[in-house]
Design a protein around this motif. Sequence first.
Motif, PDB file in Angstrom:
ATOM      1  N   ILE A 155       0.665  -1.363   0.118  1.00  0.00           N
ATOM      2  CA  ILE A 155       0.016   0.101   0.020  1.00  0.00           C
ATOM      3  C   ILE A 155       0.952   1.310  -0.096  1.00  0.00           C
ATOM      4  O   ILE A 155       1.533   1.541   0.904  1.00  0.00           O
ATOM      5  CB  ILE A 155      -0.988  -0.074   1.230  1.00  0.00           C
ATOM      6  N   ALA A 156       0.862   1.915  -0.926  1.00  0.00           N
ATOM      7  CA  ALA A 156       1.552   3.143  -1.299  1.00  0.00           C
ATOM      8  C   ALA A 156       0.931   4.473  -0.769  1.00  0.00           C
ATOM      9  O   ALA A 156      -0.112   4.894  -1.328  1.00  0.00           O
ATOM     10  CB  ALA A 156       2.032   3.242  -2.623  1.00  0.00           C
ATOM     11  N   PHE A 157       1.411   4.665   0.311  1.00  0.00           N
ATOM     12  CA  PHE A 157       0.666   6.097   0.955  1.00  0.00           C
ATOM     13  C   PHE A 157       1.340   7.494   0.299  1.00  0.00           C
ATOM     14  O   PHE A 157       2.415   7.578   0.140  1.00  0.00           O
ATOM     15  CB  PHE A 157       0.711   6.206   2.305  1.00  0.00           C
ATOM     16  N   THR A 158       0.428   8.340  -0.049  1.00  0.00           N
ATOM     17  CA  THR A 158       0.768   9.562  -0.951  1.00  0.00           C
ATOM     18  C   THR A 158       0.684  10.807   0.107  1.00  0.00           C
ATOM     19  O   THR A 158       1.324  11.876   0.021  1.00  0.00           O
ATOM     20  CB  THR A 158       0.254   9.903  -2.177  1.00  0.00           C
ATOM     21  N   TRP A 196     -10.762  -4.283   1.847  1.00  0.00           N
ATOM     22  CA  TRP A 196      -9.631  -4.148   0.982  1.00  0.00           C
ATOM     23  C   TRP A 196     -10.334  -4.176  -0.355  1.00  0.00           C
ATOM     24  O   TRP A 196      -9.520  -3.698  -1.289  1.00  0.00           O
ATOM     25  CB  TRP A 196      -9.121  -5.562   1.212  1.00  0.00           C
ATOM     26  N   PRO A 197     -11.084  -4.619  -0.714  1.00  0.00           N
ATOM     27  CA  PRO A 197     -11.851  -4.511  -1.993  1.00  0.00           C
ATOM     28  C   PRO A 197     -12.068  -3.008  -2.517  1.00  0.00           C
ATOM     29  O   PRO A 197     -11.657  -2.760  -3.690  1.00  0.00           O
ATOM     30  CB  PRO A 197     -13.484  -5.336  -2.219  1.00  0.00           C
ATOM     31  N   GLU A 198     -12.558  -2.186  -1.523  1.00  0.00           N
ATOM     32  CA  GLU A 198     -12.555  -0.892  -1.905  1.00  0.00           C
ATOM     33  C   GLU A 198     -11.007  -0.144  -2.279  1.00  0.00           C
ATOM     34  O   GLU A 198     -11.066   0.560  -3.004  1.00  0.00           O
ATOM     35  CB  GLU A 198     -13.359  -0.064  -0.789  1.00  0.00           C
ATOM     36  N   LEU A 199     -10.211  -0.581  -1.368  1.00  0.00           N
ATOM     37  CA  LEU A 199      -9.006  -0.073  -1.604  1.00  0.00           C
ATOM     38  C   LEU A 199      -8.163  -0.445  -2.856  1.00  0.00           C
ATOM     39  O   LEU A 199      -7.601   0.135  -3.739  1.00  0.00           O
ATOM     40  CB  LEU A 199      -8.073  -0.581  -0.546  1.00  0.00           C
ATOM     41  N   LEU A 200      -8.697  -1.841  -3.386  1.00  0.00           N
ATOM     42  CA  LEU A 200      -8.108  -2.333  -4.658  1.00  0.00           C
ATOM     43  C   LEU A 200      -8.874  -1.488  -6.016  1.00  0.00           C
ATOM     44  O   LEU A 200      -8.072  -1.216  -6.788  1.00  0.00           O
ATOM     45  CB  LEU A 200      -8.422  -3.629  -4.946  1.00  0.00           C
ATOM     46  N   SER A 201     -10.124  -1.117  -5.521  1.00  0.00           N
ATOM     47  CA  SER A 201     -10.495  -0.325  -6.765  1.00  0.00           C
ATOM     48  C   SER A 201     -10.562   1.082  -6.725  1.00  0.00           C
ATOM     49  O   SER A 201     -10.768   1.772  -7.829  1.00  0.00           O
ATOM     50  CB  SER A 201     -12.113  -0.254  -6.428  1.00  0.00           C
ATOM     51  N   GLY A 202      -9.665   1.740  -6.055  1.00  0.00           N
ATOM     52  CA  GLY A 202      -8.787   2.995  -6.088  1.00  0.00           C
ATOM     53  C   GLY A 202      -9.759   4.086  -5.603  1.00  0.00           C
ATOM     54  O   GLY A 202      -9.757   5.274  -5.801  1.00  0.00           O
ATOM     55  N   CYS A 203     -10.884   3.522  -4.718  1.00  0.00           N
ATOM     56  CA  CYS A 203     -11.809   4.612  -3.893  1.00  0.00           C
ATOM     57  C   CYS A 203     -10.908   5.534  -3.111  1.00  0.00           C
ATOM     58  O   CYS A 203     -11.274   6.560  -2.788  1.00  0.00           O
ATOM     59  CB  CYS A 203     -12.706   3.874  -3.050  1.00  0.00           C
ATOM     60  N   LYS A 218      -7.940   8.036  -2.542  1.00  0.00           N
ATOM     61  CA  LYS A 218      -6.986   8.835  -3.525  1.00  0.00           C
ATOM     62  C   LYS A 218      -5.664   9.170  -2.851  1.00  0.00           C
ATOM     63  O   LYS A 218      -4.870   9.345  -3.519  1.00  0.00           O
ATOM     64  CB  LYS A 218      -7.798  10.152  -3.676  1.00  0.00           C
ATOM     65  N   CYS A 219      -5.804   8.825  -1.533  1.00  0.00           N
ATOM     66  CA  CYS A 219      -4.333   9.022  -0.856  1.00  0.00           C
ATOM     67  C   CYS A 219      -3.529   7.841  -0.755  1.00  0.00           C
ATOM     68  O   CYS A 219      -2.430   8.045  -0.222  1.00  0.00           O
ATOM     69  CB  CYS A 219      -4.559   9.567   0.572  1.00  0.00           C
ATOM     70  N   CYS A 220      -3.968   6.972  -1.539  1.00  0.00           N
ATOM     71  CA  CYS A 220      -3.203   5.668  -1.535  1.00  0.00           C
ATOM     72  C   CYS A 220      -3.368   4.799  -2.559  1.00  0.00           C
ATOM     73  O   CYS A 220      -4.648   4.911  -3.055  1.00  0.00           O
ATOM     74  CB  CYS A 220      -3.015   4.908  -0.068  1.00  0.00           C
ATOM     75  N   HIS A 221      -2.491   3.962  -2.933  1.00  0.00           N
ATOM     76  CA  HIS A 221      -2.831   2.746  -4.202  1.00  0.00           C
ATOM     77  C   HIS A 221      -2.077   1.649  -3.738  1.00  0.00           C
ATOM     78  O   HIS A 221      -1.263   1.607  -2.962  1.00  0.00           O
ATOM     79  CB  HIS A 221      -2.469   3.367  -5.348  1.00  0.00           C
ATOM     80  N   VAL A 222      -2.479   0.395  -4.485  1.00  0.00           N
ATOM     81  CA  VAL A 222      -2.136  -0.855  -3.947  1.00  0.00           C
ATOM     82  C   VAL A 222      -1.291  -1.440  -5.294  1.00  0.00           C
ATOM     83  O   VAL A 222      -1.503  -1.253  -6.355  1.00  0.00           O
ATOM     84  CB  VAL A 222      -3.265  -1.882  -3.983  1.00  0.00           C
ATOM     85  N   LEU A 223      -0.244  -2.094  -4.944  1.00  0.00           N
ATOM     86  CA  LEU A 223       0.686  -2.764  -5.897  1.00  0.00           C
ATOM     87  C   LEU A 223       0.969  -4.107  -5.151  1.00  0.00           C
ATOM     88  O   LEU A 223       0.993  -4.648  -3.877  1.00  0.00           O
ATOM     89  CB  LEU A 223       2.074  -2.128  -5.831  1.00  0.00           C
TER      90      LEU A 223
END
Length: 1062
Positions: free
Chosen positions: A286-289, A314-321, A323-328
């Motif tokens: 999880i990359a936090f910006t 976790w599914p919401e996090l994968l979907s890009g909901c 904006k302050c973080c994204h998943v690799l």
Amino acid sequence: MEGTNSNKRNKHSFRMLRKGEVIRSHPDAALELNMGPQVEPTCLEKTEDISVSEDCSLLENQLRVEDFVKMQQVFESQDPRQTICMPREEFIEKMPETLGWGTKQEFGELFDKVDVARDGFIDWDRLTSFILLSLYERDERAQATVVPQWKDLVFLPGKHKDTIQKVVFLKTSSRYLTISKEGLLGVWGENLKLQEALPITSDASKLKHLWVTSLVSLENVNKIAVAFTSKEICFYDLLSKEEFPCQYKLQGLKGTPICMDYWYDPLDPKESILSFGDITGKVQGIAFTAATISLFERPANASEDEEATMTIDWPELLSGCHKCCHVLQHTLHHGDWVRQVTYNASLDAFISSTTSSTNTVVLAWREKAKRLLKMTPFNIAQGIHAFDYHSRLNLIATAGINNKVCLWNPYVVSKPVGVLWGHSASVIAVQFFAERKQLFSFSRDKVLRLWDIQHQLSIQRIACAFPKGQDYRCLFHFDESHGRLFISFNNQLALLAMKKESSKRVKSHAKGVTCVLYHSLLKQVISSDVGSTVSFWMIETGQKIKQFSGCHGNAEISTMALDANETRLLTGSTDGTVKVWDFNGYCHHSLNAGQDGLVDISQILVLKKTILVVGWERAVTVFRPQNFNQFSIQSEEWKGGTHHQDDILCAAFLPPQTLATGSYDGEIVLWNSSTENAHHVLHPDYQRQLTSKLDPEAQKLNAKRSCSAHCLAEQATQAARKVETDTEGNNAVTKLCFLEGRRNNVATGSANLVSCGASGYVRFWDIFKKELLAEFLAHAGVGSIIMSTDKQNQYLATGDPDGWLKIWNIENYCTNSTGNKITQPPTLLRSFQPHEDRISSLQMCESRGHLVIISSSADCSVCVTGLCDAPALVFGQASRWDIENYFSLPKRGTSFIESGSQEESVKIIPAFSNEESCLAPTEDFLLTEEIKDNLKSLEETNFSLKYKKRNIDKKKTCKPCYHEITQKSASTFRSLSLRSLKELPEVTQPAFLLDPDKYFKEEPEEDEPPIPELPLLSETLKAVFDEKNLFPKEILDHERQDKQLWQETSGEVKIKRNKKQL
């Protein structure tokens, strides 16, 4: 140091030379021989091994500040804007005159090093630049080879009931956090005192239904993240007024996360990455910006209470909901459990590992402006347990299940750039010592090693008293900033703390010294170190005579021994071999003690017909020199079998046939070295007799024992059961010494065996009565100690892990058995600290009639000192010495005895209870026939030595030591009352004196009758003797026919031969 392959040795200038070449002399009389692994007997030549002594011999390393000031004045010009350039001839002429030391050749070599461009001249700037660069490289090289010194292993008292999963250090608050599987979080102060223990819970389920799998610290936002088996990751706030409230809960993960790692950008704390791996083989990050503002965005339907836990799906996090973080993420591990994961900024890649041999280590690279990962797999045989990455060296170290530690270049996946050999069990943890460019590794058999990365050699091996048992989970964490090494064993947390760097001291070896011997014929001290080097020193001057390098490749030399004639040197190593050398560097035999495995050889005992090797198992490993018919020798069977319950650590021999072995559990087993049968076991808490199936005489004697003896044996068995719970090695026997000088005092019940061990106690035993006569605490609170005694057994030297050395007078200690155990120590002559680290070996010997003590230590030094307040001279120091001047007093025979009897002031406690004391008289003198034979042979062999020693003592003059009081002799005759003799009555002379003619007068000779002459043989012989008459007629006829046939055959052959010639 541990063994590496031959290619590595060649790479690092360890050259094996051809057999039979002449050994060249070294300029400074320090001969170095490379003794790498050999497959046949070879004679090895000097190598160009870089050592501390060679560095110190360089001219640039001997220059002082005053010398630089003088040199600068030579280069100075009256015009500050002008630079003076000096040609080579002028430089080598002026510098020796200016400094007053050094040769033209040395300054010529220095000029050539500075003038790299070959311009033919140098100036002050070039010279100082070269000096600074060489000093910097020297410091860096010295720092990389510095061996850290450790304090004793300490177990921190905690409240964890289950396996400790993680240890982290909070830099902001200087506190340590530990978390265990049951969810208990321990908070430790910087002084490692437990401040509080808090339970970490999850709202999804109760604590007893889940386990904690991992913990990481989010230092830039003052939070911690905890992973659970409920497929959740909870984030706790460390700055809250409450006790660690859960601020975020990440749920809905597809697999249970079992490892985590956190990174943030120190220049931009908003940028951070939380990476974790799960049991399905997924590596996710999880990359936090905007981490310093908020890790996750607050949902619209979230509660307004700021302290309420916010749930993140976790599914919401994968979907890009958010904006302050994204998943690799990637799934290249294909279902294997991800054991470790980390993100490294210098590589900009995720590194993860599994125990599988396929895709063991995966580097997942982040491409710029993309969220996809480009993966590079490493396939490592049998898989790995852990890894670590060094950014400055750009190396990945892996802890292999196949006992290897491999070093990898992240850009080369085909093969490792280095392999570190030395562990004999699976390696379960590795971690870099980044500042010193060193590497820690820890194996399943609880052996910790420290490696020099540049030379790929083991520079330190630590085998502490770790908890016993094979079923454990280990956690390894090194806090480099504080020099603290944490190792957990299930719910126990152990600490190894580094000692502060010691001041500059003289070193005898480049590595820690492991053993020291004294060669009485050559008057030389022989020392060995962990770097597989053996050095020879003149004891009278301290000069190094020669040095053998790489005796066992890169493996540590753990012990040494000399044969009875002192013509062969035996070296034992952790590579499992014992090598037999002569003093020219020729290896005659290699004894395979470890059966091609890595073992800890603690002692080599050379007897008349056997060589015994002990240290790593419960049995005695034996070699028989009469079977040494080839270079590589295999061990043979020890007829006595196994009688120890734990590993044998030491052994001692008393001529003609008494052998004693001591083990880790405190038992001392007595053997007959001729029959190789054991007959008794001694322990501080019990003693028992052993019956060998191979010894029928012992069985007959056992059948005759009284019932009282059987009762005593039963009590000993019960006592043995009581001490079986001691698994920490508190009674471990590390050294045994027979008091051969007392073997004429058997009738008085004198102690004849001394033992010491892990608890700091020294014990005196009577092996014939199987009795512990005395024990005293020689070194308190320091752990394992070692000892040595002189040949006459007048003095005892003991050394401890802190470098302290004590010398005791034992001449009249325990010379008579009173039936009670003595606890008062003998007279202490001297106590001082010649070393800064653990004393590894001690030797007491005579030089020019003076008794001296030689000690070696892990601080790389070998010292020699005397009984009195003599200084501790270090082999390798710049100035040589004359031992006659330093140790002129006392000579052999000087007495150090207290005024009054030693035994009168001794504190006495009963050796037996009231119930046992009634059995003692019947058991006291139940000596077997074997022991009686030993006593008889001892008296015979020592008959002439007894009078020889008396004559020697008469000739020697005894001078008192300074600051010591010469007191009364405590001899055997002082208790006799002397008075004047009574006058004898007159004695009548015997009859042969009064009338000697009657008894001694010669009688006249009488005429003897003549002796008749014997008749001639021809007159008395009735018939001529024919020997053929002794055989039957059939045999004589058969012989006659054979003779006739042979004559006919030989005649025909001669005729044919004559025809051919014609």
